[in-house]
Write a protein that holds these residues in place. Structure first.
Motif, short mmCIF file in Angstrom:
data_model
loop_
_atom_site.label_atom_id
_atom_site.label_comp_id
_atom_site.label_asym_id
_atom_site.label_seq_id
_atom_site.Cartn_x
_atom_site.Cartn_y
_atom_site.Cartn_z
N LEU A 81 14.55 5.29 8.15
CA LEU A 81 15.16 5.24 9.48
C LEU A 81 14.09 5.44 10.55
O LEU A 81 13.50 6.51 10.65
CB LEU A 81 16.24 6.32 9.58
N HIS A 82 13.82 4.38 11.32
CA HIS A 82 12.80 4.41 12.38
C HIS A 82 11.47 4.93 11.83
O HIS A 82 10.76 5.69 12.51
CB HIS A 82 13.28 5.25 13.56
N PHE A 83 11.14 4.52 10.61
CA PHE A 83 9.95 5.02 9.92
C PHE A 83 8.67 4.67 10.66
O PHE A 83 7.65 5.35 10.54
CB PHE A 83 9.91 4.43 8.50
N GLY A 143 10.71 18.93 11.52
CA GLY A 143 9.55 18.66 10.68
C GLY A 143 8.68 17.52 11.16
O GLY A 143 7.82 17.05 10.41
N PHE A 144 8.87 17.08 12.40
CA PHE A 144 8.10 15.96 12.93
C PHE A 144 7.05 16.40 13.94
O PHE A 144 6.51 15.58 14.69
CB PHE A 144 9.04 14.95 13.61
N ASP A 145 6.72 17.71 14.00
CA ASP A 145 5.80 18.19 15.00
C ASP A 145 4.39 17.64 14.80
O ASP A 145 3.60 17.59 15.75
CB ASP A 145 5.76 19.72 15.02
N GLY A 146 4.04 17.21 13.59
CA GLY A 146 2.72 16.65 13.34
C GLY A 146 2.46 15.36 14.09
O GLY A 146 1.32 14.92 14.19
N GLY A 166 0.79 -1.22 0.00
CA GLY A 166 0.00 0.00 0.00
C GLY A 166 0.82 1.27 0.00
O GLY A 166 0.29 2.35 -0.22
N SER A 167 2.13 1.16 0.24
CA SER A 167 3.02 2.31 0.22
C SER A 167 3.79 2.33 -1.09
O SER A 167 3.79 1.37 -1.86
CB SER A 167 3.98 2.27 1.40
N LEU A 184 6.22 7.81 10.55
CA LEU A 184 6.77 9.02 9.93
C LEU A 184 6.37 9.11 8.46
O LEU A 184 7.20 9.33 7.59
CB LEU A 184 8.30 9.02 10.05
N SER A 185 5.12 8.93 8.19
CA SER A 185 4.65 8.93 6.79
C SER A 185 3.93 10.24 6.49
O SER A 185 3.00 10.62 7.20
CB SER A 185 3.70 7.75 6.58
N PRO A 186 4.32 10.92 5.39
CA PRO A 186 5.47 10.60 4.53
C PRO A 186 6.71 11.36 4.98
O PRO A 186 6.63 12.29 5.76
CB PRO A 186 5.00 11.12 3.18
#
Length: 392
Positions: free
Chosen positions: A126-128, A364-367, A53-54, A147-149
């Motif tokens: 990495l640690h996705f 950029g990971f604040d979401g 699916g990815s 961590l998508s995307p």
């Protein structure tokens, strides 16, 4: 964790064009039972669909095909390719080419793969999966989607100032099987192939490779770098034999100085190696990718290799990460090490949870964080309550 083994390759004196320094790598004994050639794609937009699916999408102007012989005597037939190069109008739409994997078998003695994208896939993944435990501070989306995307920016070699001209005037040495590319004397990339004929065929492909932001900036702003100059004291030379010996001594000194200083950031580092495919007669060669320890304030590279059973490099392609990319990798590695617990991770990094949240947002990971956690960090406050497990 292991180091790259470039046994059998010797660095020759560099050639300089402006801020670009190219260091040829010569192989004393070429590898003849493994060969590389280039495949060209008319549609350069590639989408890899693993079936879960990815998908992985990127601009990929060329791929590599590795061929090997069962008896070690086979030689590659050059000139074959998937399609011819052509000029495509700017308004022509680019269509996606579906692939199942970044590495595909193309017959019993052939393997097709996408250069550098094996390494980039490892970095992006990495640690996705994101947090393994739903702590109070992490949103449910962080655990369910990870961590998508993730996306990273790179520059094509043709946009690196001076690289095209340097490659055009570059003198290819007899026996040359690779090159180290420097911008402002910072190592940008390493490229190694099994055979001198492979290098001659793939020399220009460096213009279509990917380079990090730091490399682009160094090439754009750098003044001309110093050329290699051999200095021989005439008082110590009395005949041609002595002159030859002194000249060879200068070459040896250059090679040692290069490996110790210029290329030390790549060669002295220890990497996490992930084997992707065995190939060749009796599985003699292994295609792998490598990731650095993401040490801050230190030169860090990602890349891919084909090595023999002793770990010696037959093929190598590397990419230098920018400082921002290293920081993101370091942050993700530390979060995963402490099971994504913000307070434990902050303590290990010698900072406060508020500062750690700010670093996560800056990366950029604040979401992935709950809104009230982000707002508390913006106000510079932390309630000090211990995190609690809410699910696994």
């Amino acid at each position: 964790m292991t180091q790259l083994d470039l046994t059998g390759l010797t660095a020759e004196p560099a050639q300089v064009w402006g801020g670009i320094r190219l260091v040829p790598l010569v192989r004393e004994t070429p590898i003849t039972d493994l060969r590389l050639r280039r495949d060209l794609f008319t549609d350069a937009w590639m989408a890899v669909e693993p079936g879960d699916g990815s998908y992985y999408a990127s601009y990929i102007p060329h791929g590599f095909v590795a061929d090997w012989a069962r008896d070690g005597k086979w030689q590659a037939a050059y000139g074959t390719q998937l399609c011819d190069e052509y000029d495509q109008p700017d308004d022509t739409p680019v269509h996606a080419i579906p692939m199942r994997r970044l590495v595909q078998r193309a017959g019993s003695r052939r393997l097709r793969f996408l250069p550098l994208h094996l390494a980039l896939e490892g970095y992006l993944a990495l640690h996705f999966g994101g947090p393994s435990v739903l702590w109070e501070e992490w949103a449910k989306r962080a655990v369910s989607r990870g961590l998508s995307p993730r996306a990273e920016m790179a520059y094509v070699g043709a946009s690196v100032e001076g690289l095209d001209e340097a490659l055009r005037i570059f003198e290819i040495h007899p026996g040359q099987c690779g090159v180290m590319v420097y911008t402002a004397d910072a190592l940008a990339a390493a490229f190694v192939v099994p055979h001198p004929d492979d290098y001659r065929a793939l020399h220009s492909s460096l213009l279509q490779d990917l380079y990090g932001e730091l490399v682009y900036q160094h090439a754009y702003y750098s003044p001309p770098v110093r050329e290699f100059t051999a200095v021989i004291e005439d008082a110590r030379v009395s005949d041609l034999a002595g002159l030859r010996s002194a000249a060879l001594g200068q070459l040896d000194a250059w090679a040692e100085d290069h490996d110790r200083h210029l290329a030390g950031g790549l060669l002295d580092e220890s990497y996490e190696i992930t084997q992707l495919r065995r190939m060749g007669a009796a599985g003699r060669y292994r295609l792998s990718r490598f990731l650095p320890p993401f040490a801050l304030h230190r030169e860090q590279h990602i890349g891919e290799t084909i090595t023999d059973l002793k770990g010696r490099v037959a093929y190598l392609k590397s990419m230098r990460l920018s400082e921002n990319q290293v920081r993101r990798g370091h942050l993700l590695s530390q979060l995963a090490r402490y099971d994504w617990n913000l307070e434990d991770t902050a303590a290990a990094l010698g900072s406060s949870p508020v500062e750690l949240v700010r670093r996560i947002r800056s990366a950029g990971f604040d979401g992935l964080l709950k809104r009230h956690v982000v707002e508390a960090a913006q106000r510079g406050r932390w309630d000090g309550r211990p995190s609690s497990r809410q699910g696994g």
